[in-house]
Design a protein around this motif. Structure first.
Motif, mmCIF file in Angstrom:
data_model
loop_
_atom_site.group_PDB
_atom_site.id
_atom_site.type_symbol
_atom_site.label_atom_id
_atom_site.label_comp_id
_atom_site.label_asym_id
_atom_site.label_seq_id
_atom_site.Cartn_x
_atom_site.Cartn_y
_atom_site.Cartn_z
ATOM 1 N N PRO A 1 24.268 -33.380 28.975
ATOM 2 C CA PRO A 1 25.201 -34.482 28.676
ATOM 3 C C PRO A 1 26.419 -34.027 27.888
ATOM 4 N N VAL A 2 26.264 -33.012 27.034
ATOM 5 C CA VAL A 2 27.423 -32.490 26.310
ATOM 6 C C VAL A 2 28.405 -31.871 27.300
ATOM 7 N N PHE A 3 27.886 -31.109 28.253
ATOM 8 C CA PHE A 3 28.730 -30.489 29.276
ATOM 9 C C PHE A 3 29.446 -31.555 30.096
ATOM 10 N N ILE A 4 28.730 -32.598 30.474
ATOM 11 C CA ILE A 4 29.342 -33.687 31.242
ATOM 12 C C ILE A 4 30.468 -34.345 30.441
ATOM 13 N N ALA A 5 30.213 -34.568 29.152
ATOM 14 C CA ALA A 5 31.193 -35.268 28.322
ATOM 15 C C ALA A 5 32.465 -34.451 28.129
ATOM 16 N N VAL A 6 32.325 -33.154 27.860
ATOM 17 C CA VAL A 6 33.505 -32.350 27.528
ATOM 18 C C VAL A 6 34.231 -31.812 28.752
ATOM 19 N N ALA B 1 31.330 -23.333 32.542
ATOM 20 C CA ALA B 1 29.905 -23.058 32.349
ATOM 21 C C ALA B 1 29.651 -21.566 32.181
ATOM 22 N N LEU B 2 30.286 -20.748 33.043
ATOM 23 C CA LEU B 2 30.093 -19.302 32.968
ATOM 24 C C LEU B 2 30.668 -18.732 31.673
ATOM 25 N N LEU B 3 31.886 -19.159 31.325
ATOM 26 C CA LEU B 3 32.519 -18.655 30.110
ATOM 27 C C LEU B 3 31.732 -19.072 28.877
ATOM 28 N N ALA B 4 31.266 -20.324 28.857
ATOM 29 C CA ALA B 4 30.482 -20.803 27.714
ATOM 30 C C ALA B 4 29.203 -19.995 27.564
ATOM 31 N N THR B 5 28.559 -19.677 28.684
ATOM 32 C CA THR B 5 27.327 -18.881 28.636
ATOM 33 C C THR B 5 27.601 -17.479 28.123
ATOM 34 N N LEU B 6 28.679 -16.850 28.618
ATOM 35 C CA LEU B 6 29.010 -15.495 28.188
ATOM 36 C C LEU B 6 29.385 -15.452 26.706
ATOM 37 N N VAL B 7 30.169 -16.432 26.265
ATOM 38 C CA VAL B 7 30.554 -16.484 24.852
ATOM 39 C C VAL B 7 29.321 -16.710 23.982
ATOM 40 N N SER B 8 28.450 -17.611 24.410
ATOM 41 C CA SER B 8 27.221 -17.877 23.660
ATOM 42 C C SER B 8 26.371 -16.616 23.558
ATOM 43 N N ALA B 9 26.250 -15.901 24.684
ATOM 44 C CA ALA B 9 25.475 -14.664 24.682
ATOM 45 C C ALA B 9 26.081 -13.656 23.710
ATOM 46 N N GLY B 10 27.406 -13.534 23.727
ATOM 47 C CA GLY B 10 28.074 -12.603 22.823
ATOM 48 C C GLY B 10 27.854 -12.963 21.362
ATOM 49 N N VAL B 11 27.958 -14.262 21.051
ATOM 50 C CA VAL B 11 27.775 -14.718 19.662
ATOM 51 C C VAL B 11 26.349 -14.452 19.190
ATOM 52 N N ILE C 1 34.685 -22.659 24.768
ATOM 53 C CA ILE C 1 34.282 -22.042 23.510
ATOM 54 C C ILE C 1 33.840 -23.095 22.504
ATOM 55 N N PHE C 2 34.660 -24.129 22.303
ATOM 56 C CA PHE C 2 34.306 -25.217 21.395
ATOM 57 C C PHE C 2 34.531 -26.548 22.097
ATOM 58 N N PRO C 3 33.560 -27.426 22.148
ATOM 59 C CA PRO C 3 32.282 -27.359 21.425
ATOM 60 C C PRO C 3 31.108 -26.873 22.277
ATOM 61 N N LEU C 4 31.379 -26.365 23.492
ATOM 62 C CA LEU C 4 30.272 -26.079 24.400
ATOM 63 C C LEU C 4 29.503 -24.826 24.002
ATOM 64 N N ALA C 5 30.220 -23.682 23.919
ATOM 65 C CA ALA C 5 29.533 -22.440 23.544
ATOM 66 C C ALA C 5 29.048 -22.514 22.103
ATOM 67 N N VAL C 6 29.950 -22.901 21.219
ATOM 68 C CA VAL C 6 29.638 -23.075 19.790
ATOM 69 C C VAL C 6 30.176 -24.441 19.361
ATOM 70 N N LEU D 1 19.472 -18.465 28.019
ATOM 71 C CA LEU D 1 20.891 -18.741 28.268
ATOM 72 C C LEU D 1 21.169 -18.873 29.761
ATOM 73 N N VAL D 2 20.491 -18.083 30.575
ATOM 74 C CA VAL D 2 20.635 -18.208 32.028
ATOM 75 C C VAL D 2 20.137 -19.581 32.483
ATOM 76 N N VAL D 3 19.038 -20.036 31.901
ATOM 77 C CA VAL D 3 18.524 -21.375 32.206
ATOM 78 C C VAL D 3 19.563 -22.436 31.839
ATOM 79 N N ALA D 4 20.184 -22.276 30.663
ATOM 80 C CA ALA D 4 21.222 -23.214 30.232
ATOM 81 C C ALA D 4 22.389 -23.217 31.213
ATOM 82 N N TYR D 5 22.765 -22.038 31.705
ATOM 83 C CA TYR D 5 23.865 -21.923 32.676
ATOM 84 C C TYR D 5 23.527 -22.666 33.972
ATOM 85 N N ILE D 6 22.292 -22.494 34.449
ATOM 86 C CA ILE D 6 21.866 -23.184 35.671
ATOM 87 C C ILE D 6 21.902 -24.696 35.478
ATOM 88 N N PHE D 7 21.448 -25.142 34.315
ATOM 89 C CA PHE D 7 21.465 -26.577 34.035
ATOM 90 C C PHE D 7 22.887 -27.119 34.004
#
Length: 206
Positions: free
Chosen positions: A22-27, A40-50, A110-115, A152-158
Motif C-alpha cells: 500500500p505504501v508503494f501504491i500511495a507514493v 520498485a527496482l531502484l528502491a530495492t537496490l537502494v534498500s539493499a545498499g543501505v 529513495i524516500f519514502p519507499l527505500a528509506v 528484499l527480492v520478495v519485497a521487489y516482487i510484491f
C-alpha cells in the motif's frame, strides 16, 4: 550455524514486504507502469545498499559515536510517524505539481519507499544486531546478509504485483488504502518508539 528460518522471519517482519504494497501504491499513484517498475527496482537496490552498509559498518559507526542501538529505533519511529501523518492527512496534489513529480521518480524511490519503508529503522537495527561481530563469524554474517537480500527480492516482487492491485482498485481505492495504512503505520511507529525507549532505559547504566 545461523537459524535461517528465524533470520528470514525476523527480516520479513522488519522489512515487511506485504506492508510495502500500500505504501508503494500511495507514493507511485501519479506514475505510469514503466516508471513504477523502475521505482520498485531502484528502491530495492537502494534498500539493499543501505542495509548492507549497516551490516558492514553499522556496529563500528555506532560504537565510534557512542550511540546506543535503541536510539535508531526511537528516531526511526519518529520518522515513520511523521510519514504516517502525511499519508493520513495529506491533500491531493494539483496537476502541475504531479507533472513535476513525474520527472523526479528517483527521489520517490529513495524516500519514502527505500528509506524508511523498506530499509526501515527496524531493518537497520536487525542488520546490526544479527551480524554482531562478537557473536557471529564472518561466514555467518555473510549468510545472514544473503537471507536479508532474499527478503528484499520478495519485497521487489510484491511491489511489481502492486501495479496489478492498483489497476483493480484505482486511484480512489489507493487513497483509501493509503489513509488506512497510514493509521496502522502510525501505530507501528508509536510501538517502535516505546520499544526503543524501553530498551534505551535498560541500556543506561544503573
Amino acid at each position: 550455524m545461523i537459524d535461517f528460518i528465524a533470520v528470514f522471519i525476523t527480516f520479513f517482519a522488519v522489512i515487511d514486504p506485504i506492508g510495502t504494497i500500500p505504501v508503494f501504491i500511495a507514493v507511485t499513484d501519479q506514475y505510469d507502469q514503466k516508471t513504477k517498475r523502475r521505482i520498485a527496482l531502484l528502491a530495492t537496490l537502494v534498500s539493499a545498499g543501505v542495509l548492507i552498509f549497516f551490516v558492514v559498518m553499522g556496529e563500528l559507526i555506532l560504537k565510534a559515536l557512542s550511540i546506543p542501538l535503541p536510539a535508531f529505533q526511537i528516531s526511526g519511529g519518529i520518522v515513520l510517524f511523521l510519514f504516517a501523518l502525511n499519508m493520513i492527512f495529506g491533500d491531493s496534489k494539483p496537476e502541475e505539481e504531479i507533472k513535476l513529480l513525474q520527472g523526479d521518480h528517483k527521489e520517490t524511490a529513495i524516500f519514502p519507499l527505500a528509506v524508511p519503508s523498506i530499509a526501515s529503522p527496524g531493518a537497520m537495527l536487525a542488520a546490526v544486531l544479527l551480524t554482531e561481530n562478537n557473536l557471529f563469524s564472518l561466514w555467518e554474517q555473510t549468510q545472514t546478509a544473503l537471507v536479508m537480500l532474499v527478503v528484499l527480492v520478495v519485497a521487489y516482487i510484491f511491489m511489481l504485483l502492486a501495479g496489478v492491485i492498483h489497476r483493480l482498485i484505482g486511484s480512489s481505492g489507493a487513497s483509501v488504502v493509503s489513509r488506512v495504512m497510514g493509521l496502522i503505520l502510525s501505530a507501528i511507529a508509536t510501538t517502535n518508539i516505546l520499544a526503543g525507549l524501553g530498551e534505551y532505559f535498560k541500556w543506561l547504566p544503573a
